[in-house]
Scaffold this motif. Structure first.
Motif, PDB file in Angstrom:
ATOM      1  N   ALA A   1     -54.884  56.680 -67.171  1.00  0.00           N
ATOM      2  CA  ALA A   1     -54.162  55.624 -66.460  1.00  0.00           C
ATOM      3  C   ALA A   1     -53.479  56.148 -65.198  1.00  0.00           C
ATOM      4  N   CYS A   2     -53.413  57.474 -65.064  1.00  0.00           N
ATOM      5  CA  CYS A   2     -52.710  58.081 -63.923  1.00  0.00           C
ATOM      6  C   CYS A   2     -53.694  58.940 -63.148  1.00  0.00           C
ATOM      7  N   ARG A   3     -54.436  58.300 -62.241  1.00  0.00           N
ATOM      8  CA  ARG A   3     -55.569  58.955 -61.581  1.00  0.00           C
ATOM      9  C   ARG A   3     -55.297  59.319 -60.127  1.00  0.00           C
ATOM     10  N   ILE A   4     -54.127  59.036 -59.608  1.00  0.00           N
ATOM     11  CA  ILE A   4     -53.821  59.345 -58.209  1.00  0.00           C
ATOM     12  C   ILE A   4     -53.443  60.819 -58.106  1.00  0.00           C
ATOM     13  N   LYS A   5     -54.078  61.512 -57.167  1.00  0.00           N
ATOM     14  CA  LYS A   5     -53.883  62.951 -57.035  1.00  0.00           C
ATOM     15  C   LYS A   5     -52.868  63.259 -55.943  1.00  0.00           C
ATOM     16  N   GLY A   6     -51.743  63.849 -56.332  1.00  0.00           N
ATOM     17  CA  GLY A   6     -50.728  64.286 -55.382  1.00  0.00           C
ATOM     18  C   GLY A   6     -50.978  65.740 -55.017  1.00  0.00           C
ATOM     19  N   ASN A   7     -51.562  65.940 -53.842  1.00  0.00           N
ATOM     20  CA  ASN A   7     -52.015  67.253 -53.402  1.00  0.00           C
ATOM     21  C   ASN A   7     -51.070  67.822 -52.339  1.00  0.00           C
ATOM     22  N   ILE A   8     -50.850  69.144 -52.358  1.00  0.00           N
ATOM     23  CA  ILE A   8     -50.030  69.791 -51.337  1.00  0.00           C
ATOM     24  C   ILE A   8     -50.956  70.664 -50.492  1.00  0.00           C
ATOM     25  N   SER A   9     -50.978  70.423 -49.182  1.00  0.00           N
ATOM     26  CA  SER A   9     -51.832  71.187 -48.284  1.00  0.00           C
ATOM     27  C   SER A   9     -51.050  71.535 -47.025  1.00  0.00           C
ATOM     28  N   LYS A  10     -51.750  72.105 -46.044  1.00  0.00           N
ATOM     29  CA  LYS A  10     -51.094  72.445 -44.781  1.00  0.00           C
ATOM     30  C   LYS A  10     -50.588  71.190 -44.071  1.00  0.00           C
ATOM     31  N   ASN A  11     -51.118  70.028 -44.462  1.00  0.00           N
ATOM     32  CA  ASN A  11     -50.685  68.754 -43.872  1.00  0.00           C
ATOM     33  C   ASN A  11     -49.524  68.116 -44.637  1.00  0.00           C
ATOM     34  N   GLY A  12     -49.018  68.810 -45.649  1.00  0.00           N
ATOM     35  CA  GLY A  12     -47.893  68.290 -46.413  1.00  0.00           C
ATOM     36  C   GLY A  12     -48.317  67.698 -47.746  1.00  0.00           C
ATOM     37  N   GLN A  13     -47.480  66.805 -48.266  1.00  0.00           N
ATOM     38  CA  GLN A  13     -47.729  66.180 -49.567  1.00  0.00           C
ATOM     39  C   GLN A  13     -48.524  64.888 -49.351  1.00  0.00           C
ATOM     40  N   ILE A  14     -49.762  64.900 -49.800  1.00  0.00           N
ATOM     41  CA  ILE A  14     -50.669  63.774 -49.574  1.00  0.00           C
ATOM     42  C   ILE A  14     -51.254  63.339 -50.911  1.00  0.00           C
ATOM     43  N   TYR A  15     -51.346  62.008 -51.115  1.00  0.00           N
ATOM     44  CA  TYR A  15     -51.993  61.553 -52.340  1.00  0.00           C
ATOM     45  C   TYR A  15     -53.360  60.938 -52.023  1.00  0.00           C
ATOM     46  N   HIS A  16     -54.280  61.141 -52.962  1.00  0.00           N
ATOM     47  CA  HIS A  16     -55.655  60.663 -52.822  1.00  0.00           C
ATOM     48  C   HIS A  16     -55.939  59.646 -53.925  1.00  0.00           C
ATOM     49  N   LEU A  17     -56.508  58.522 -53.522  1.00  0.00           N
ATOM     50  CA  LEU A  17     -56.881  57.470 -54.471  1.00  0.00           C
ATOM     51  C   LEU A  17     -58.352  57.611 -54.860  1.00  0.00           C
TER      52      LEU A  17
END
Length: 201
Positions: free
Chosen positions: A149-165
């Motif tokens: 039920a929790c499929r959104i990925k909160g990723n940390i990269s050189k561009n900051g904190q970004i989530y992917h749907l």
């Protein structure tokens, strides 16, 4: 067995995988960072070591004629081989220069070359590098949500904190490493409230 050998122009896929003519070859007894793998400098700054290592092998051997002697076939159907260009063993040179590591699980062929590169801080040994095998395991684990039920990925990269749907361009290839502070979200509002922003594509 000579009938299984191949020769042809080298096209570098990454630092441990090449195309020789029309044959995909995994270099025997070495392992290199994945193309999307990052390492850290001594100052703790991210460094695209997978791309760097591939570029070194490409500069040394890309476009040249190689002859490869089959050792095995891997689980992906690729030929596993020792390959030579103008008398140089590509795998041996990659390990000696610090572009790849000895893959002792599959052979001790380049154990001494790696030890010498390590002592000299040569190539990858001058960085903080997760073993490529461990990186692959971590990446694979981080791609599948522990809670469906929790499929959104909160990723940390050189561009900051970004989530992917799910469905976005980089969703499938993004892995979540919770030890680095990355996390899964159940809703976009939750991700935004936590300080993440949506990936552009």
């Amino acid at each position: 067995m000579s009938g299984a050998d191949v020769s042809g122009v080298v096209r570098v896929i990454d630092a441990d995988t090449i195309d020789v003519g029309g044959t995909r070859v995994r270099l025997h007894a070495i392992d290199a960072p994945e193309q999307d793998q990052a390492c850290l400098t001594e100052q703790g700054l991210p460094f695209a070591c997978g791309i760097w290592a591939s570029a070194q092998v490409d500069a040394a051997f890309g476009g040249r004629i190689a002859t490869c002697a089959r050792v095995d076939t891997d689980k992906y159907g690729r030929m596993v081989a020792r390959c030579h260009v103008a008398g140089l063993d590509i795998g041996q040179e990659a390990v000696a220069q610090g572009w790849a590591f000895a893959y002792r699980r599959y052979g001790m062929d380049y154990d001494l070359e790696e030890k010498a590169a390590y002592v000299a801080d040569r190539g990858l040994h001058g960085f903080r590098v997760q073993s490529p095998a461990q990186f692959r395991v971590t990446r694979a684990r981080g791609r599948i949500p522990p809670d469906p039920a929790c499929r959104i990925k909160g990723n940390i990269s050189k561009n900051g904190q970004i989530y992917h749907l799910p469905g976005q361009a980089f969703y499938e290839r993004t892995g979540i490493n919770e030890a680095r502070g990355e996390r899964w979200f159940c809703a976009e509002a939750e991700a935004r409230a936590a300080g993440w922003r949506r990936a552009r594509r």
